[in-house]
Design an enzyme around this catalytic site. Structure first.
Site, PDB file in Angstrom:
ATOM      1  N   HIS A   8       3.457  -5.362  -1.674  1.00 20.48           N
ATOM      2  CA  HIS A   8       4.139  -4.986  -2.906  1.00 20.48           C
ATOM      3  C   HIS A   8       3.553  -5.802  -4.056  1.00 20.48           C
ATOM      4  CE1 HIS A   8       7.864  -3.326  -0.615  1.00 20.48           C
ATOM      5  NE2 HIS A   8       6.973  -2.393  -0.845  1.00 20.48           N
ATOM      6  N   LYS A  12       0.962  -9.286  -3.960  1.00 16.84           N
ATOM      7  CA  LYS A  12      -0.482  -9.021  -3.900  1.00 16.84           C
ATOM      8  C   LYS A  12      -1.307 -10.305  -3.936  1.00 16.84           C
ATOM      9  CE  LYS A  12      -0.490  -4.248  -5.450  1.00 16.84           C
ATOM     10  NZ  LYS A  12      -0.005  -3.776  -4.191  1.00 16.84           N
ATOM     11  N   GLY A  35      -3.950   1.521  -1.807  1.00 15.39           N
ATOM     12  CA  GLY A  35      -4.889   1.508  -2.918  1.00 15.39           C
ATOM     13  C   GLY A  35      -5.183   0.210  -3.617  1.00 15.39           C
ATOM     14  N   THR A  37      -3.880  -2.826  -3.276  1.00 15.30           N
ATOM     15  CA  THR A  37      -4.024  -3.970  -2.373  1.00 15.30           C
ATOM     16  C   THR A  37      -5.431  -4.005  -1.798  1.00 15.30           C
ATOM     17  OG1 THR A  37      -1.660  -3.924  -1.805  1.00 15.30           O
ATOM     18  CG2 THR A  37      -3.135  -5.087  -0.282  1.00 15.30           C
ATOM     19  N   SER A  54      -2.334   4.662  -3.216  1.00 15.04           N
ATOM     20  CA  SER A  54      -1.326   3.664  -3.557  1.00 15.04           C
ATOM     21  C   SER A  54      -0.049   3.967  -2.770  1.00 15.04           C
ATOM     22  CB  SER A  54      -1.067   3.738  -5.067  1.00 15.04           C
ATOM     23  OG  SER A  54       0.102   3.080  -5.410  1.00 15.04           O
ATOM     24  N   GLY A  55       0.716   2.929  -2.436  1.00 14.63           N
ATOM     25  CA  GLY A  55       1.947   3.122  -1.662  1.00 14.63           C
ATOM     26  C   GLY A  55       2.873   4.180  -2.219  1.00 14.63           C
ATOM     27  N   ASP A  60       1.618   4.594   1.963  1.00 14.22           N
ATOM     28  CA  ASP A  60       2.465   4.148   3.081  1.00 14.22           C
ATOM     29  C   ASP A  60       2.573   5.252   4.129  1.00 14.22           C
ATOM     30  OD1 ASP A  60       2.947   1.763   1.723  1.00 14.22           O
ATOM     31  OD2 ASP A  60       4.832   2.475   0.867  1.00 14.22           O
ATOM     32  N   ASP A  80       8.420  -7.065  -0.717  1.00 14.69           N
ATOM     33  CA  ASP A  80       9.383  -7.796  -1.532  1.00 14.69           C
ATOM     34  C   ASP A  80      10.764  -7.225  -1.230  1.00 14.69           C
ATOM     35  OD1 ASP A  80      10.992  -8.963  -3.423  1.00 14.69           O
ATOM     36  OD2 ASP A  80       9.651  -8.558  -5.110  1.00 14.69           O
ATOM     37  N   HIS A  87       9.853   4.213  -3.521  1.00 14.50           N
ATOM     38  CA  HIS A  87       9.384   4.850  -2.290  1.00 14.50           C
ATOM     39  C   HIS A  87       9.946   4.146  -1.048  1.00 14.50           C
ATOM     40  CE1 HIS A  87       6.592   1.607  -3.078  1.00 14.50           C
ATOM     41  NE2 HIS A  87       6.100   1.704  -1.867  1.00 14.50           N
ATOM     42  N   ASP A  90       9.748   5.755   2.353  1.00 17.23           N
ATOM     43  CA  ASP A  90       8.419   5.703   2.969  1.00 17.23           C
ATOM     44  C   ASP A  90       8.191   4.349   3.638  1.00 17.23           C
ATOM     45  OD1 ASP A  90       8.063   8.198   1.824  1.00 17.23           O
ATOM     46  OD2 ASP A  90       6.898   7.427   0.133  1.00 17.23           O
ATOM     47  N   ARG A  96       9.701   1.908  10.840  1.00 19.28           N
ATOM     48  CA  ARG A  96      10.228   2.590  12.019  1.00 19.28           C
ATOM     49  C   ARG A  96       9.103   3.050  12.936  1.00 19.28           C
ATOM     50  NH1 ARG A  96      11.083   7.479  11.072  1.00 19.28           N
ATOM     51  NH2 ARG A  96      11.636   7.793   9.756  1.00 19.28           N
TER      52      ARG A  96
END
Length: 149
Positions: A8, A12, A35, A37, A54-55, A60, A80, A87, A90, A96
């Protein structure tokens, strides 16, 4: 081994520090990341990182899909927990899926360091049984035959 790196925004810099400190281990493996990261880790360390989106734009979910296809062996997700994420579903799905498919997952720096040191020591080699169709093949057959255990 195939390793995913996700962080997050507020984590980073910590991920960059982690990747820099453990570059000697990470460079022996295939790295994947969401992305920004992935971009920041690659720029800071020179490591080759395959970047997903990107997440919040589906990265994700892309990593979750790789987990479900047995194409990911370890996930380091510095999240975080105090920040609301648009999101969040996600993020929860990725966590999970890691549990469902027995993919080691670190969500904080302490666990990340234990996992990366364990990886170096060979403690994650059991994942290779999944790669060669061992345990995963048996689990899949049971699910397909309606005998999920």
């Amino acid at each position: 081994m195939k390793i995913s790196l996700i962080a997050h925004d507020s984590k980073k810099e910590l991920m960059i520090n982690f990747a820099t400190a453990y570059k000697h281990i990470l460079e022996k493996h295939e790295l994947y990341a969401t992305g920004t990261t992935g971009l920041r880790v690659a720029e800071a360390t020179g490591l080759n990182v395959h970047r997903f989106k990107s997440g919040p734009l589906g990265g994700d979910q892309q990593i979750g899909a790789a987990i479900s296809e047995n194409e990911m062996d370890l996930v380091i997700f510095l999240r975080d927990p105090l920040a609301a994420m648009p999101h969040e579903p996600d993020v929860n799905a990725l966590i999970r899926l890691s549990d469902v498919y027995n993919v080691p997952l670190a969500t904080n720096i302490g666990t990340a360091e234990v996992l990366i040191r364990g990886l170096e020591a060979g403690f994650v080699d059991w994942r290779k049984q999944y790669d060669d169709g061992g345990m995963n093949k048996d689990i899949k057959a049971n699910i397909e035959n309606g005998r999920a255990k």
